[in-house]
Design an enzyme around this catalytic site. Structure first.
Site, PDB file in Angstrom:
ATOM      1  N   ALA A  72       1.046   2.319  -4.452  1.00  3.88           N
ATOM      2  CA  ALA A  72       0.521   0.948  -4.454  1.00  3.88           C
ATOM      3  C   ALA A  72      -0.066   0.585  -3.097  1.00  3.88           C
ATOM      4  O   ALA A  72      -1.181   0.051  -3.006  1.00  3.88           O
ATOM      5  CB  ALA A  72       1.634  -0.032  -4.830  1.00  3.88           C
ATOM      6  N   TYR A  73       0.670   0.880  -2.031  1.00  7.26           N
ATOM      7  CA  TYR A  73       0.185   0.538  -0.688  1.00  7.26           C
ATOM      8  C   TYR A  73      -1.094   1.304  -0.357  1.00  7.26           C
ATOM      9  O   TYR A  73      -2.108   0.710   0.035  1.00  7.26           O
ATOM     10  CB  TYR A  73       1.274   0.864   0.329  1.00  7.26           C
ATOM     11  N   ALA A  74      -1.059   2.634  -0.520  1.00  8.27           N
ATOM     12  CA  ALA A  74      -2.240   3.437  -0.209  1.00  8.27           C
ATOM     13  C   ALA A  74      -3.393   3.107  -1.146  1.00  8.27           C
ATOM     14  O   ALA A  74      -4.553   3.096  -0.731  1.00  8.27           O
ATOM     15  CB  ALA A  74      -1.895   4.927  -0.288  1.00  8.27           C
ATOM     16  N   SER A  94      -4.167   0.219  -2.390  1.00  3.33           N
ATOM     17  CA  SER A  94      -4.824  -0.990  -1.903  1.00  3.33           C
ATOM     18  C   SER A  94      -5.665  -0.701  -0.664  1.00  3.33           C
ATOM     19  O   SER A  94      -6.739  -1.267  -0.478  1.00  3.33           O
ATOM     20  CB  SER A  94      -3.782  -2.081  -1.602  1.00  3.33           C
TER      21      SER A  94
END
Length: 293
Positions: free
Chosen positions: A148-150, A152
């Site tokens: 999810a972080y990467a 985004s």
């Protein structure tokens, strides 16, 4: 404001989002020290008062709130030198185990919020004769549990590439700054979120992903503890925001530069094994065989 000025001369305001702590705080102070008027985005009034200083004007924008962004655009008016899109959150968990509400929250802050602020900044920048620069924090490598972080960040980098090409003829730069490990509180904040997500996992998910999540938390803590000081990261960002002829991309720290090069050079399977190797020492004793890659 004029494009011929070097970084030591103030020429228009600079907006820094996520300036409460870490890289954002250090960047706001570095730019203020160089003589620029900084609109520093914080989350709470108490943080605003703590940050207030010569050349630093705290503002309290929620980058996911349209009314807040409109108010920020009105405050900026027609005097914008640069936008440093730094605000963000880190929600790390396996793709299967992360609830959709958390996926949406991650993208609302790290992607859609930045796009909304960038749209407002682009309107101000293109209404001026001088060049402004819009800075987006990008990424190229996604470790285990960083989907999810990467995701985004990858999306934000794609937006930056498109924006750079769209605004080139108007004299506006869009620059990606990709930091590696930097000494900030993001690991502590991420650990709290990760613990909450682990607690909500099913028994089967905990069996399959529990050791991985504990390794990710330990790796993240070690990663930031041994990282580049925030003040050094701020100098790179300040240079990118104010230099006459900026590069399209900057990295912060040797690890970011190394991973960027490896992601371009290594086949996917070999990169998978390398990332698993980096994570392996952070598994609990007896669980190292659980590392996948």
């Amino acid at each position: 404001m004029t494009t011929s000025r070097e970084c030591g001369e103030a020429s228009g305001g600079i907006v820094v989002t996520g300036a409460s702590t870490g890289i954002g705080l250090a960047t706001a102070r570095e730019l203020a020290h160089r003589g620029f008027h900084v609109l520093a985005g914080v989350r709470r009034e108490s943080e605003a008062e703590a940050l207030r200083a010569p050349n630093i004007e705290p503002v309290i924008p929620d980058i996911t709130d349209r009314d807040h962004i409109t108010a920020l655009e009105e405050r900026v008016g027609g005097s914008l030198r640069a936008l440093v899109n730094n605000a963000g959150i880190a929600i790390n968990a396996p793709v299967e185990a992360l609830p959709m509400s958390e996926w949406r929250r991650q993208f609302d802050v790290n992607l859609f919020g930045h796009i909304a602020v960038t749209q407002a900044a682009a309107r101000a920048a293109t209404q001026q004769e001088a060049r402004s620069q819009l800075h987006l924090d990008g990424g190229r490598v996604a470790m285990h549990a960083y989907g999810a972080y990467a995701g985004s960040k990858f999306a934000l980098e794609a937006v930056s590439d498109s924006l750079r090409r769209e605004l080139a003829s108007q004299g506006v730069e869009a620059i990606v700054v990709a930091p590696g490990a930097v000494k900030t509180n993001i690991a502590m904040d991420g650990a709290v979120t990760a613990d909450r997500i682990v607690a909500a996992m099913t028994a089967d998910q905990n069996r399959r992903y529990g050791p991985l999540m504990q390794a990710i938390i330990a790796h993240s803590a070690s990663f930031t503890t041994n990282g580049t000081p925030a003040g050094e990261a701020a100098k790179v960002i300040a240079k990118a925001a104010t230099t006459r002829n900026p590069r399209t991309r900057y990295t912060i720290g040797r690890d970011a530069a190394m991973l960027t090069r490896l992601s371009r050079a290594l086949p996917d399977r070999l990169l998978d094994r390398f990332l698993a190797f980096l994570l392996r020492p952070h598994y609990a004793t007896g669980r190292k065989a659980q590392v996948h890659g």
